[in-house]
Design a protein around this motif. Structure first.
Motif, PDB file in Angstrom:
ATOM      1  N   LEU A  59     -12.123 -14.970  -9.105  1.00  0.00           N
ATOM      2  CA  LEU A  59     -11.145 -13.862  -8.857  1.00  0.00           C
ATOM      3  C   LEU A  59     -11.836 -12.613  -8.926  1.00  0.00           C
ATOM      4  O   LEU A  59     -12.820 -11.965  -8.888  1.00  0.00           O
ATOM      5  CB  LEU A  59     -11.160 -13.346 -10.842  1.00  0.00           C
ATOM      6  CG  LEU A  59     -10.044 -12.157 -11.146  1.00  0.00           C
ATOM      7  CD1 LEU A  59      -9.415 -11.997 -12.711  1.00  0.00           C
ATOM      8  CD2 LEU A  59     -10.370 -10.782 -10.898  1.00  0.00           C
ATOM      9  N   THR A  60     -10.903 -12.154  -7.646  1.00  0.00           N
ATOM     10  CA  THR A  60     -11.276 -11.153  -7.108  1.00  0.00           C
ATOM     11  C   THR A  60     -10.943  -9.631  -7.426  1.00  0.00           C
ATOM     12  O   THR A  60      -9.746  -9.281  -7.637  1.00  0.00           O
ATOM     13  CB  THR A  60     -10.771 -10.786  -5.250  1.00  0.00           C
ATOM     14  OG1 THR A  60     -12.094 -11.730  -4.710  1.00  0.00           O
ATOM     15  CG2 THR A  60     -11.858  -9.489  -4.298  1.00  0.00           C
ATOM     16  N   LEU A  61     -11.728  -8.568  -7.883  1.00  0.00           N
ATOM     17  CA  LEU A  61     -11.738  -7.431  -8.414  1.00  0.00           C
ATOM     18  C   LEU A  61     -10.535  -6.693  -7.704  1.00  0.00           C
ATOM     19  O   LEU A  61      -9.166  -5.570  -7.877  1.00  0.00           O
ATOM     20  CB  LEU A  61     -12.323  -7.132  -9.628  1.00  0.00           C
ATOM     21  CG  LEU A  61     -12.710  -7.474 -10.792  1.00  0.00           C
ATOM     22  CD1 LEU A  61     -13.704  -7.111 -11.285  1.00  0.00           C
ATOM     23  CD2 LEU A  61     -11.413  -7.623 -12.159  1.00  0.00           C
ATOM     24  N   TYR A  62     -10.962  -6.258  -6.731  1.00  0.00           N
ATOM     25  CA  TYR A  62     -10.143  -5.744  -5.292  1.00  0.00           C
ATOM     26  C   TYR A  62      -9.630  -6.215  -4.310  1.00  0.00           C
ATOM     27  O   TYR A  62     -11.647  -6.636  -4.058  1.00  0.00           O
ATOM     28  CB  TYR A  62     -11.626  -4.407  -5.548  1.00  0.00           C
ATOM     29  CG  TYR A  62     -10.479  -2.956  -4.802  1.00  0.00           C
ATOM     30  CD1 TYR A  62     -11.271  -2.335  -3.727  1.00  0.00           C
ATOM     31  CD2 TYR A  62      -9.669  -2.040  -5.689  1.00  0.00           C
ATOM     32  CE1 TYR A  62     -10.454  -1.605  -2.641  1.00  0.00           C
ATOM     33  CE2 TYR A  62      -9.025  -1.540  -4.264  1.00  0.00           C
ATOM     34  CZ  TYR A  62      -9.229  -1.184  -2.920  1.00  0.00           C
ATOM     35  OH  TYR A  62      -8.928  -0.062  -2.205  1.00  0.00           O
ATOM     36  N   HIS A  63      -9.362  -5.635  -3.745  1.00  0.00           N
ATOM     37  CA  HIS A  63      -8.644  -6.044  -2.033  1.00  0.00           C
ATOM     38  C   HIS A  63      -7.440  -5.242  -1.765  1.00  0.00           C
ATOM     39  O   HIS A  63      -6.979  -5.368  -1.006  1.00  0.00           O
ATOM     40  CB  HIS A  63      -8.345  -8.128  -2.239  1.00  0.00           C
ATOM     41  CG  HIS A  63      -7.989  -8.699  -0.958  1.00  0.00           C
ATOM     42  ND1 HIS A  63      -8.796  -9.760  -0.718  1.00  0.00           N
ATOM     43  CD2 HIS A  63      -7.974  -8.433  -0.301  1.00  0.00           C
ATOM     44  CE1 HIS A  63      -8.886 -10.203   0.244  1.00  0.00           C
ATOM     45  NE2 HIS A  63      -8.470  -9.565   1.134  1.00  0.00           N
ATOM     46  N   TRP A  64      -8.754  -4.076  -1.824  1.00  0.00           N
ATOM     47  CA  TRP A  64      -8.102  -2.914  -0.436  1.00  0.00           C
ATOM     48  C   TRP A  64      -6.518  -2.537  -1.625  1.00  0.00           C
ATOM     49  O   TRP A  64      -6.455  -1.055  -0.207  1.00  0.00           O
ATOM     50  CB  TRP A  64      -7.818  -3.653   0.254  1.00  0.00           C
ATOM     51  CG  TRP A  64      -8.516  -4.153   1.140  1.00  0.00           C
ATOM     52  CD1 TRP A  64      -9.717  -4.607   0.854  1.00  0.00           C
ATOM     53  CD2 TRP A  64      -8.195  -4.977   2.678  1.00  0.00           C
ATOM     54  NE1 TRP A  64     -10.714  -5.578   1.796  1.00  0.00           N
ATOM     55  CE2 TRP A  64      -9.659  -5.653   2.558  1.00  0.00           C
ATOM     56  CE3 TRP A  64      -7.527  -5.118   2.847  1.00  0.00           C
ATOM     57  CZ2 TRP A  64     -10.603  -6.051   3.866  1.00  0.00           C
ATOM     58  CZ3 TRP A  64      -7.834  -5.616   4.594  1.00  0.00           C
ATOM     59  CH2 TRP A  64      -8.894  -6.750   4.459  1.00  0.00           C
ATOM     60  N   ASP A  65      -6.340  -2.760  -2.721  1.00  0.00           N
ATOM     61  CA  ASP A  65      -4.441  -2.174  -3.192  1.00  0.00           C
ATOM     62  C   ASP A  65      -5.014  -1.209  -4.025  1.00  0.00           C
ATOM     63  O   ASP A  65      -4.201  -1.594  -5.329  1.00  0.00           O
ATOM     64  CB  ASP A  65      -3.962  -3.439  -3.420  1.00  0.00           C
ATOM     65  CG  ASP A  65      -4.396  -4.306  -4.441  1.00  0.00           C
ATOM     66  OD1 ASP A  65      -3.961  -5.480  -4.855  1.00  0.00           O
ATOM     67  OD2 ASP A  65      -5.461  -4.423  -4.684  1.00  0.00           O
ATOM     68  N   LEU A  66      -5.960  -0.215  -4.016  1.00  0.00           N
ATOM     69  CA  LEU A  66      -5.762   1.055  -5.600  1.00  0.00           C
ATOM     70  C   LEU A  66      -5.299   2.203  -5.689  1.00  0.00           C
ATOM     71  O   LEU A  66      -4.119   1.612  -5.199  1.00  0.00           O
ATOM     72  CB  LEU A  66      -6.950   2.180  -4.229  1.00  0.00           C
ATOM     73  CG  LEU A  66      -7.462   3.222  -5.484  1.00  0.00           C
ATOM     74  CD1 LEU A  66      -8.564   2.900  -5.858  1.00  0.00           C
ATOM     75  CD2 LEU A  66      -7.508   3.885  -4.265  1.00  0.00           C
ATOM     76  N   PRO A  67      -5.055   1.622  -6.704  1.00  0.00           N
ATOM     77  CA  PRO A  67      -3.620   1.953  -7.622  1.00  0.00           C
ATOM     78  C   PRO A  67      -3.869   3.798  -6.858  1.00  0.00           C
ATOM     79  O   PRO A  67      -4.432   4.667  -6.194  1.00  0.00           O
ATOM     80  CB  PRO A  67      -4.787   2.451  -8.679  1.00  0.00           C
ATOM     81  CG  PRO A  67      -4.940   1.321  -9.427  1.00  0.00           C
ATOM     82  CD  PRO A  67      -5.845   1.318  -7.603  1.00  0.00           C
ATOM     83  N   ALA A  68      -2.219   3.890  -7.047  1.00  0.00           N
ATOM     84  CA  ALA A  68      -2.180   5.547  -5.952  1.00  0.00           C
ATOM     85  C   ALA A  68      -2.460   6.537  -6.300  1.00  0.00           C
ATOM     86  O   ALA A  68      -2.753   7.573  -6.230  1.00  0.00           O
ATOM     87  CB  ALA A  68      -0.233   5.031  -5.628  1.00  0.00           C
ATOM     88  N   ALA A  69      -2.380   6.280  -7.929  1.00  0.00           N
ATOM     89  CA  ALA A  69      -2.640   7.680  -8.997  1.00  0.00           C
ATOM     90  C   ALA A  69      -3.982   8.273  -8.861  1.00  0.00           C
ATOM     91  O   ALA A  69      -4.436   9.365  -8.794  1.00  0.00           O
ATOM     92  CB  ALA A  69      -2.304   7.084 -10.478  1.00  0.00           C
TER      93      ALA A  69
END
Ligand SMILES: N=[N+]=NCCCCNC(=O)[C@@H]1[C@H]2[C@H](O)[C@@H](O)[C@H](O)[C@@H](CO)[C@@H]12
Length: 447
Positions: free
Chosen positions: A118-128
């Motif tokens: 499982l990768t926690l962050y693959h570029w799709d940051l929450p816009a908020a």
């Protein structure tokens, strides 16, 4: 089959994807928008106006895709979690619908004997969070650790191999320096700040894992070996800058608690001085290095090339559809470099693959992709050579299981070992998938 290319017992064979590139359904079940949901709607930023609104429809078809992995005999599957499905505002309120989807995915993988990575962050940051400065806001280290802790508490145990970030170099170089990727900034002062906050967030998530998790956590980096175009001092200096910027900028802080000296030369007045305690956070020990390999670069000095003053030199070689030279020796060389520079850490090849034009799907059940077959075979043999030289390589995740949304290139570049017809969503294994299946089943002897 020959014993010549047998891999160590227990070598972990799998494939890799990422959430925004395959899932579709970006806003269902309570999910919040990501920066990519916004970026694809910015005119001119993505090929043909392609979006991840449907992609491979994996959010709905995940059971069929897991079945496909099982039929191919894969032992592992590397995927990423869309942060904004879990925390729609990026922090605070947890969305049960998002956790439930990944519960279903992880449980289906385990039921089929496939290990989830499982990768926690693959570029799709929450816009908020981007609205609060995103990777430019120092608080993001806490936001990321909060998100990571929600995931650890829910999944650790079923998930035994975690990764914090995927390719922080691309996040910074693409998203903050050159602007080709979300959030599309072009600012040499922002890039080093984003880099540092990504590393602090990585450290905070590792620290949180040590308090809550019981298994392994690492960092995934893209590494691209740089070879001097000539023996001139100028070209050799250009190689040092390019190597520092792409290959040492993230691993040196994690392993040594300091940035390469060349970074201040590259960024000049735009290179900040950071407090020592940041590096204590960043250098939390990790359990493995995730290494994404695609290509090498033959590099020369170029006074006009901003900000590195280094430029690639085209070679008389095969190039993929993404313009990357096919150079398997670079994979062996970089694995040996990792062994020698960082003390032979456990390494998983977390991505390796190629985009080539695939002929239209013929009748029958397999699509012929000879160039990808050749790429796969040569790169696995390159890994085997590194293992024979003492490199501690533990697994290989083929990029990618499916043809998918290649970020700003949209659906124009196909990396999948399985073809996806984006009109019908039909999956068709390519010849590379059939070869890979035999290689997995024989632990390399079919190479
Ligand atoms: N010039 N040049 N050199 C090569 C630099 C490679 C940087 N891009 C990657 O590694 C991305 C990684 C990403 O994780 C995945 O989401 C992407 O789909 C693949 C394919 O693009 C690769």
């Amino acid at each position: 089959m020959s014993q010549a290319f047998e891999f160590p017992q227990g070598f972990l064979w799998g494939s890799a994807t990422s959430a925004y590139q395959i899932e579709g359904s970006p806003l269902v079940d309570g999910a919040g928008p990501s920066i990519w949901h916004r970026f694809v709607r910015t005119p001119g930023m993505v090929h043909d106006g392609d979006t991840g609104d449907v992609a491979c429809d994996h959010y709905r078809r995940y059971k069929d895709d897991v079945r496909l992995m099982r039929e191919l005999g894969l032992k592992a599957y590397r995927f990423s979690v869309a942060w904004a499905r879990i925390l729609p505002e990026g922090k605070g309120r947890v969305n049960p619908g998002g956790l439930d989807f990944y519960d279903r995915l992880v449980d289906t993988l385990l039921e089929n004997g496939i290990e989830p990575l499982l990768t926690l962050y693959h570029w799709d940051l929450p816009a908020a969070l981007d609205d609060r400065g995103g990777w430019l806001n120092p608080d993001i280290a806490h936001w990321f650790a909060e998100y990571a802790s929600v995931m650890y508490r829910r999944f650790d145990g079923r998930v035994k191999k975690w990764a914090t970030l995927n390719e922080p170099w691309v996040v910074t170089d693409g998203g903050y320096l050159h602007g080709a990727l979300a959030p599309g900034h072009r600012n040499r002062f922002e890039a080093p700040i984003a880099t540092h906050h990504l590393l602090r967030a990585h450290g905070a998530a590792v620290q949180a894992y040590r308090a809550e998790g019981k298994h392994a956590i690492g960092l995934v980096v893209n590494l691209e070996p740089k070879y001097a175009a000539s023996d001139s001092a100028e070209d050799r200096a250009a190689v040092r800058r390019a190597d520092a910027y792409m290959n040492r900028q993230y691993l040196d802080p994690v392993f040594f608690g300091r940035y390469p000296d060349e970074l201040e030369e590259i960024f000049g007045e735009a290179w900040p001085q950071w407090p020592a305690e940041d590096f204590e956070l960043i250098r939390q020990p990790i359990d493995y290095v995730g290494f994404n390999y695609y290509t090498r670069s033959v590099t020369r000095h170029d006074e006009q090339a901003w900000p590195l003053k280094a430029a690639p030199v085209k070679q008389h070689a095969t190039y993929t559809e993404t313009g990357w030279e096919v150079f398997p020796q670079g994979l062996t060389d970089t694995l040996v470099w990792l062994r020698d520079r960082y003390g032979n850490p456990p390494v998983y090849i977390t991505e390796n693959g190629s985009a080539f034009y695939d002929p239209p799907v013929a009748d029958g059940d397999t699509l012929d992709d000879p160039l990808r077959v050749d790429y796969l075979r040569k790169h696995l043999r390159a890994i085997h050579a590194a293992i024979c030289m003492g490199c501690d390589v533990r697994g290989y995740m083929a990029w990618s299981l499916l043809d998918n949304l290649e970020w700003s290139l949209g659906f124009s570049k196909r990396f999948g070992i399985v073809h996806v017809d984006f009109q019908t969503q039909k999956r068709t294994p390519k010849r590379s998938a059939r070869l890979y299946s035999r290689i997995v089943g024989s632990n390399g002897r079919a190479l």
